[in-house]
Design an enzyme around this catalytic site. Structure first.
Site, PDB file in Angstrom:
ATOM      1  N   LYS A  33       0.849  -1.208   0.000  1.00  0.00           N
ATOM      2  CA  LYS A  33       0.000   0.000   0.000  1.00  0.00           C
ATOM      3  C   LYS A  33       0.881   1.252   0.000  1.00  0.00           C
ATOM      4  O   LYS A  33       2.094   1.162   0.295  1.00  0.00           O
ATOM      5  CB  LYS A  33      -0.910  -0.026   1.228  1.00  0.00           C
ATOM      6  CG  LYS A  33      -0.178   0.017   2.561  1.00  0.00           C
ATOM      7  CD  LYS A  33      -1.097  -0.342   3.717  1.00  0.00           C
ATOM      8  CE  LYS A  33      -0.367  -0.275   5.045  1.00  0.00           C
ATOM      9  NZ  LYS A  33      -1.207  -0.799   6.149  1.00  0.00           N
ATOM     10  N   TYR A 253      15.533  31.399   5.116  1.00  0.00           N
ATOM     11  CA  TYR A 253      14.437  32.199   5.661  1.00  0.00           C
ATOM     12  C   TYR A 253      14.536  32.331   7.178  1.00  0.00           C
ATOM     13  O   TYR A 253      14.852  31.369   7.878  1.00  0.00           O
ATOM     14  CB  TYR A 253      13.093  31.536   5.345  1.00  0.00           C
ATOM     15  CG  TYR A 253      12.738  31.514   3.881  1.00  0.00           C
ATOM     16  CD1 TYR A 253      12.677  32.683   3.128  1.00  0.00           C
ATOM     17  CD2 TYR A 253      12.443  30.310   3.252  1.00  0.00           C
ATOM     18  CE1 TYR A 253      12.337  32.652   1.786  1.00  0.00           C
ATOM     19  CE2 TYR A 253      12.093  30.265   1.909  1.00  0.00           C
ATOM     20  CZ  TYR A 253      12.043  31.435   1.179  1.00  0.00           C
ATOM     21  OH  TYR A 253      11.703  31.404  -0.148  1.00  0.00           O
TER      22      TYR A 253
END
Ligand code: PLP
Length: 361
Positions: A33, A253
């Site tokens: 999955k 940043y």
């Protein structure tokens, strides 16, 4: 190809399948999955089947159908509940579905019967029928000509940490199976074990469902056996830019990192939009020339900076390991998970499709 990629070692997957079959002593379902936990569902599924797995497990109808579309004909079970509207395609593709109630199996329909595995909730508290209602559900499924009852299963909540509760879940599940047999209802497939239960020798049944251990990652609870697994995934990149910056230079940043001496600043072409998580800024390490180098400043959407120490003339284009091994150093998924307060399952499934997967075998 971009200068960041994931390498998947399919030989490692095959070796893990062989180990897991030996430890389980039963048939094995390879749980693929979520694109095989980020490793790539189709190549992993093919490898696992060749290495001796008899079943594939997925979470959704779309995952099952894409395996069929790739030409994989092996038995597949959808482990989650699917909406009524998806049942016809699964029936046509001979994909087995999970049932937690008859209503979840849609209206009666003609054609080949829909394969059904009944899920019993023995303590996971997620999906399934409670043990006392399991026999009624199985009788309802077995009594319908448009359904083919081929399995019964349960899922452990704490096979990695709580053997007592796992034993209780096993006992509840075995009682349901024994009750069914007493009513003359027996089915081909009985399954309960996940990776942690396989490694620690807990649980019951003639089929075991392995996810995380298939990829060589430790499910917890059995460190000795976990050491014998081979991690299949490495995430790498090449240095996009490398340069000396003087003391006082701030990085990224928010200017959370300011160099206190000249550093060799390495810009890596990977960011949080690739699954290299923002909270790793200032905390994670990457491997360059066999050494651990700290990630500095904030991780941005597409780029991340690392600072090599003086005397360490790393150049643009050199290979960097973000997750995996280089020389005798390792950054493993557990280490990165710990920095994020999560589990390694989320780290590997979180590497985005923007990062190409390449396969080695
Ligand atoms: C995901 C899943 C598994 C595999 O679990 P691992 O811990 O990765 O081995 C097994 N069974 C069910 C029902 C699952 O949802």
């Amino acid at each position: 190809m971009r200068d960041t990629w994931v390498e998947v070692d399919l030989d490692a997957v095959a070796a893990n399948v062989a180990r897991l079959r030996e430890w389980a002593g039963s048939e094995l379902m390879a749980v693929v999955k979520a694109d095989a936990y980020g490793h790539g569902a189709v190549p992993v599924a093919r490898t696992a089947l060749e290495a001796g797995a008899g079943w594939l497990g997925v979470a959704t109808a779309a995952e099952a159908l894409s395996l069929r579309a790739a030409g994989i004909g092996a038995p597949i079970l959808v482990l989650g509940l699917v909406p009524d509207g998806e049942l016809a395609d699964l029936r046509a593709a001979a994909v087995a579905v999970t049932a937690a109630g008859v209503r979840s199996l849609g209206p009666k329909s003609p054609g080949p019967p829909l394969k059904v595995h009944v899920k019993v909730d023995t303590g996971m508290g997620r999906i399934g029928v409670l043990p006392e209602r399991a026999a009624a559900l199985v009788e309802a499924v077995a009594g319908r000509a448009d359904l083919s009852w081929e399995g019964i299963f349960t899922h452990f909540a704490a096979a990695d940490t709580d053997p007592e509760f796992t034993a209780l879940q096993t006992h509840r599940f075995e009682a349901v199976v024994a009750d069914l047999r007493a009513r003359g209802l027996s089915c081909p497939w009985v399954h309960a074990r996940n990776s942690a239960a396989i490694l620690s020798g807990q649980g019951t049944g003639n089929l075991a469902r392995a996810g995380i251990a298939l990829y060589g990652l430790d499910p917890g609870g059995a460190p000795g056996r976990a050491q014998k697994l081979r991690p299949a995934l490495a995430w790498k990149c090449r240095v996009a830019q490398a340069r000396w910056v003087p003391a006082g230079t701030s990085v990224s940043y928010g200017r959370t990192f300011v160099a206190d001496r000249p550093v060799r600043l390495l810009t890596l072409p990977v960011g949080y939009a690739d699954g290299y998580r923002r909270e790793w800024g200032g905390r994670a390490h990457v491997l360059v020339r066999g050494r651990r180098v700290p990630v500095v400043g904030r991780v941005t959407m597409d780029q991340t900076m690392a600072a090599a120490p003086a005397g360490f003339e790393v150049e643009a284009g050199e290979e960097v390991v973000l997750l995996g091994r280089q020389g005798d150093q390792t950054v493993d998924a557990r280490e990165l998970a710990a920095l994020s307060g999560t589990i390694h399952y989320e780290i590997v499934t979180g590497i985005r499709h923007r990062v190409e997967r390449v396969y080695r075998s």
